[in-house]
Write an enzyme that holds these catalytic residues in place. Structure first.
Site, PDB file in Angstrom:
ATOM      1  N   ILE A   1      10.066  28.535 -24.923  1.00  0.00           N
ATOM      2  CA  ILE A   1       9.782  27.897 -23.636  1.00  0.00           C
ATOM      3  C   ILE A   1       8.298  27.558 -23.517  1.00  0.00           C
ATOM      4  O   ILE A   1       7.931  26.464 -23.077  1.00  0.00           O
ATOM      5  CB  ILE A   1      10.228  28.815 -22.476  1.00  0.00           C
ATOM      6  CG1 ILE A   1      11.751  28.995 -22.507  1.00  0.00           C
ATOM      7  CG2 ILE A   1       9.790  28.242 -21.134  1.00  0.00           C
ATOM      8  CD1 ILE A   1      12.281  30.043 -21.554  1.00  0.00           C
TER       9      ILE A   1
ATOM     10  N   ASP B   1      -0.546  34.680 -28.087  1.00  0.00           N
ATOM     11  CA  ASP B   1       0.769  35.056 -28.620  1.00  0.00           C
ATOM     12  C   ASP B   1       0.538  35.705 -29.979  1.00  0.00           C
ATOM     13  O   ASP B   1       0.117  35.029 -30.917  1.00  0.00           O
ATOM     14  CB  ASP B   1       1.662  33.827 -28.759  1.00  0.00           C
ATOM     15  CG  ASP B   1       3.104  34.186 -29.130  1.00  0.00           C
ATOM     16  OD1 ASP B   1       3.286  35.148 -29.899  1.00  0.00           O
ATOM     17  OD2 ASP B   1       4.030  33.507 -28.654  1.00  0.00           O
TER      18      ASP B   1
ATOM     19  N   CYS C   1       7.314  32.165 -14.166  1.00  0.00           N
ATOM     20  CA  CYS C   1       8.730  31.794 -14.142  1.00  0.00           C
ATOM     21  C   CYS C   1       9.475  32.508 -15.269  1.00  0.00           C
ATOM     22  O   CYS C   1      10.536  32.058 -15.698  1.00  0.00           O
ATOM     23  CB  CYS C   1       8.886  30.283 -14.303  1.00  0.00           C
ATOM     24  SG  CYS C   1       8.202  29.320 -12.949  1.00  0.00           S
TER      25      CYS C   1
ATOM     26  N   GLU D   1      15.104  41.984  -7.403  1.00  0.00           N
ATOM     27  CA  GLU D   1      15.848  40.789  -7.018  1.00  0.00           C
ATOM     28  C   GLU D   1      17.265  41.177  -6.611  1.00  0.00           C
ATOM     29  O   GLU D   1      17.852  42.068  -7.240  1.00  0.00           O
ATOM     30  CB  GLU D   1      15.882  39.782  -8.178  1.00  0.00           C
ATOM     31  CG  GLU D   1      14.506  39.241  -8.550  1.00  0.00           C
ATOM     32  CD  GLU D   1      14.559  38.194  -9.673  1.00  0.00           C
ATOM     33  OE1 GLU D   1      15.689  37.837 -10.106  1.00  0.00           O
ATOM     34  OE2 GLU D   1      13.496  37.727 -10.100  1.00  0.00           O
TER      35      GLU D   1
ATOM     36  N   HIS E   1      14.328  32.624  -8.277  1.00  0.00           N
ATOM     37  CA  HIS E   1      14.739  32.680  -9.687  1.00  0.00           C
ATOM     38  C   HIS E   1      15.519  31.409 -10.057  1.00  0.00           C
ATOM     39  O   HIS E   1      16.662  31.461 -10.517  1.00  0.00           O
ATOM     40  CB  HIS E   1      15.591  33.919  -9.955  1.00  0.00           C
ATOM     41  CG  HIS E   1      15.530  34.370 -11.392  1.00  0.00           C
ATOM     42  ND1 HIS E   1      15.500  35.679 -11.764  1.00  0.00           N
ATOM     43  CD2 HIS E   1      15.489  33.674 -12.560  1.00  0.00           C
ATOM     44  CE1 HIS E   1      15.447  35.780 -13.084  1.00  0.00           C
ATOM     45  NE2 HIS E   1      15.442  34.556 -13.589  1.00  0.00           N
TER      46      HIS E   1
ATOM     47  N   ALA F   1      16.241  28.490 -14.477  1.00  0.00           N
ATOM     48  CA  ALA F   1      17.312  27.893 -15.286  1.00  0.00           C
ATOM     49  C   ALA F   1      18.314  27.134 -14.428  1.00  0.00           C
ATOM     50  O   ALA F   1      19.387  26.772 -14.906  1.00  0.00           O
ATOM     51  CB  ALA F   1      18.029  28.981 -16.077  1.00  0.00           C
TER      52      ALA F   1
END
Length: 528
Positions: free
Chosen positions: A154, A173, A232, A263, A281, A284
């Site tokens: 992503i 990363d 996100c 959540e 959320h 997606a």
């Protein structure tokens, strides 16, 4: 009797049609997942459970799931499934690792724009008839520096879109190679450098013990004044209380948050701040993404329930039913050798070489290689699985080499894993004994025979008198009980290795005490 699947969350009706066409009985009850008691009452009637994020697959649910063989998660994250409990019950957990990458990346970009231009607050003000044109003074995105924490599937899409918006992109990363960074057009940096330079920070990593609260009060203090933060990815990556304090102090100019520690988020420290944009959320949540992941999970679950084929499993290897009996112990060996090396690796890797010697060289080594790479990457990438691991490695510019040799020098079958970087090489080898259990047989060229255990202590030291006694005394004083103790050394008085199986976990404090002992060069707690 045909297998039965329960769909307990909202899933595309096209997925229901796939189940039926493949000979699977399916019950579509999209609101059942919200009612734990009702789900527990009926789960014992099903072989498969297809879910999104609303259904929580807890130990209590699994205890009642006497027939359950597979849980299919339409999406990437499996936070709502208790993986250890599912594994202990022999329930395979599948996800759909690539179905919603574009959608999630686009949401992060949309949130960045919303925060930069205060769009939600401006919309509410305008629709209230206030016309507060001077109140909403935003900032441009062009020429700003975007810092990506995580540049995998992503994150790399976000980088591509941000570069198209004329932003400078820097990325932290540990698995991102210099070559892959250059290919993406991003600058690979260390985390503190990213904090110091970024105007916008977007997170794209899974939630693991290493990434939990990666943005905490200390990290926020290192960021430049006026930074804007987008999350996100997963709740728990950002310390919500610390972020609220930084927003109140004016150090952080804004935040876009799609995920929360708890959540559904009915209350949260970030709610109510004028510079915070929140969504429930939705990363997606597009028609295209939901269709893709629903179809994918239906195909995968049907393949397993009808034919025994396993794909995109988080807690099981991707192998056919025919191959399973012979491959299973070697898959376990490969995954644990990878996990062993991965838990000892902090620096970026360039090459992974897996050598198969003896009888194992004639097997389907693709599954074994995937298992080894999965174990290697999982300490930092919790959602990696047998299918996605090789792809993720390639995305980060890590080369994977396979070598087969018909003869094995010591055992009937040997798997040897070597991890290489610019300035270091690490290797470990193992075999499967007649009892079907994997063993480590070689670490860094030092012969050692040790079984894998849930909790172990790995120590490298100089082979000097008194060391073993000091190690045992240190563990004893800390209340750590030794189950087994395996030793190996290169030469008398040279480098030596100890692999100690212990009862319970070894705390960071105890590891530090061991590392401080005379003659000890390195100490690490390992978990398998």
């Amino acid at each position: 009797m045909a297998p039965r699947v329960l769909v307990s969350d909202k899933l595309s009706t096209a997925a229901i049609d796939i189940f039926k066409s493949r000979g699977v009985e399916v019950d579509f009850r999209p609101d059942l997942g919200k009612d734990k008691e009702a789900l527990a009452a009926v789960i014992g009637d099903y072989d498969g459970l297809a879910i999104r994020s609303a259904t929580k697959v807890t130990p209590k649910i699994l205890e009642r799931a006497t027939r359950l063989k597979v849980v299919g998660r339409a999406g990437i994250g499996v936070d709502n499934v208790d993986l250890p409990a599912a594994t202990a019950k022999g329930v395979i957990v599948m996800n759909t690792p690539f179905g919603n990458s574009i959608t999630t990346a686009e949401h992060a970009i949309a949130m960045m724009f919303a925060v930069a231009r205060e769009i939600p607050a401006a919309d509410a003000s305008t629709q209230a008839g206030k016309w507060e044109k001077n109140r909403f003074m935003g900032v441009e995105i062009t020429a700003k520096t975007l810092g990506l924490i995580g540049c995998g599937n992503i994150g790399s899409v976000v980088a591509d879109r941000a570069i198209g918006l004329k932003m400078r992109v820097i990325a932290y990363d540990p698995f991102l190679s210099a070559e892959r960074a250059q290919e993406l057009g991003v600058e690979k940096v260390e985390l503190d450098d990213l904090f110091a330079r970024a105007d916008f920070i977007s997170l794209h990593v899974p939630l693991t013990e290493k990434t939990r609260n990666i943005v905490d009060a200390a990290a926020l203090a290192k960021m430049k004044k006026g930074v804007r933060i987008i999350n996100c990815a997963r709740g728990g990556l950002v310390d919500e209380q610390a972020l609220r304090a930084a927003l109140d102090a004016g150090h952080v100019a804004g935040a876009g948050v799609d995920v929360f520690v708890e959540e559904p988020a009915e209350a949260n420290p970030l709610f109510g701040h004028p510079a915070v944009v929140c969504t429930p959320h939705l990363g997606a949540a597009t028609t295209e993404a939901q269709e893709n992941v629903a179809l994918q999970v239906a195909e995968q679950m049907s393949d397993y329930l009808i034919r025994g084929a396993i794909s995109n499993a988080v807690n099981a290897p991707s192998i056919t039913a025919e191959e399973a009996p012979r491959l299973k112990p070697f898959v376990a060996l490969a995954e644990r050798l990878g996990s062993f090396a991965g838990q000892l690796t902090d620096a970026p890797m360039k090459t992974i070489r897996i050598e198969y010697e003896g009888a194992v060289a004639d097997m389907n080594v693709r599954a074994l290689t995937s298992a080894a790479v999965t174990g290697l990457l999982r300490p930092l990438l919790a959602d990696v699985n047998m299918v996605s691991a090789p792809v993720i490695a390639r995305e980060r510019g890590i080369a994977i080499e396979e070598v087969r040799r018909e003869d094995a020098a010591t055992f009937e079958s040997v798997i040897r894993l070597t991890v290489m970087a610019d300035d270091w090489t690490r290797h470990v080898a193992g075999t499967v004994f007649a009892d079907g259990k994997p063993r480590i047989t070689d670490i860094k060229g030092i012969e050692i025979e040790a079984a894998f255990a849930p909790s172990m202590l790995y120590v490298t030291n100089l082979d000097k008198p008194g060391y073993i006694g000091a190690l045992g005394a240190t563990l004893g004083q800390a209340g750590v009980n030794i189950a087994t103790f395996n030793l190996g050394r290169s030469t008398e008085g040279g480098e030596a290795i100890a692999l100690v199986q212990v009862d319970g976990e070894v705390s960071d404090e105890v590891v530090a005490q061991v590392a401080a002992l005379e003659h000890v060069k390195q100490a690490r707690a390992l978990r398998f």
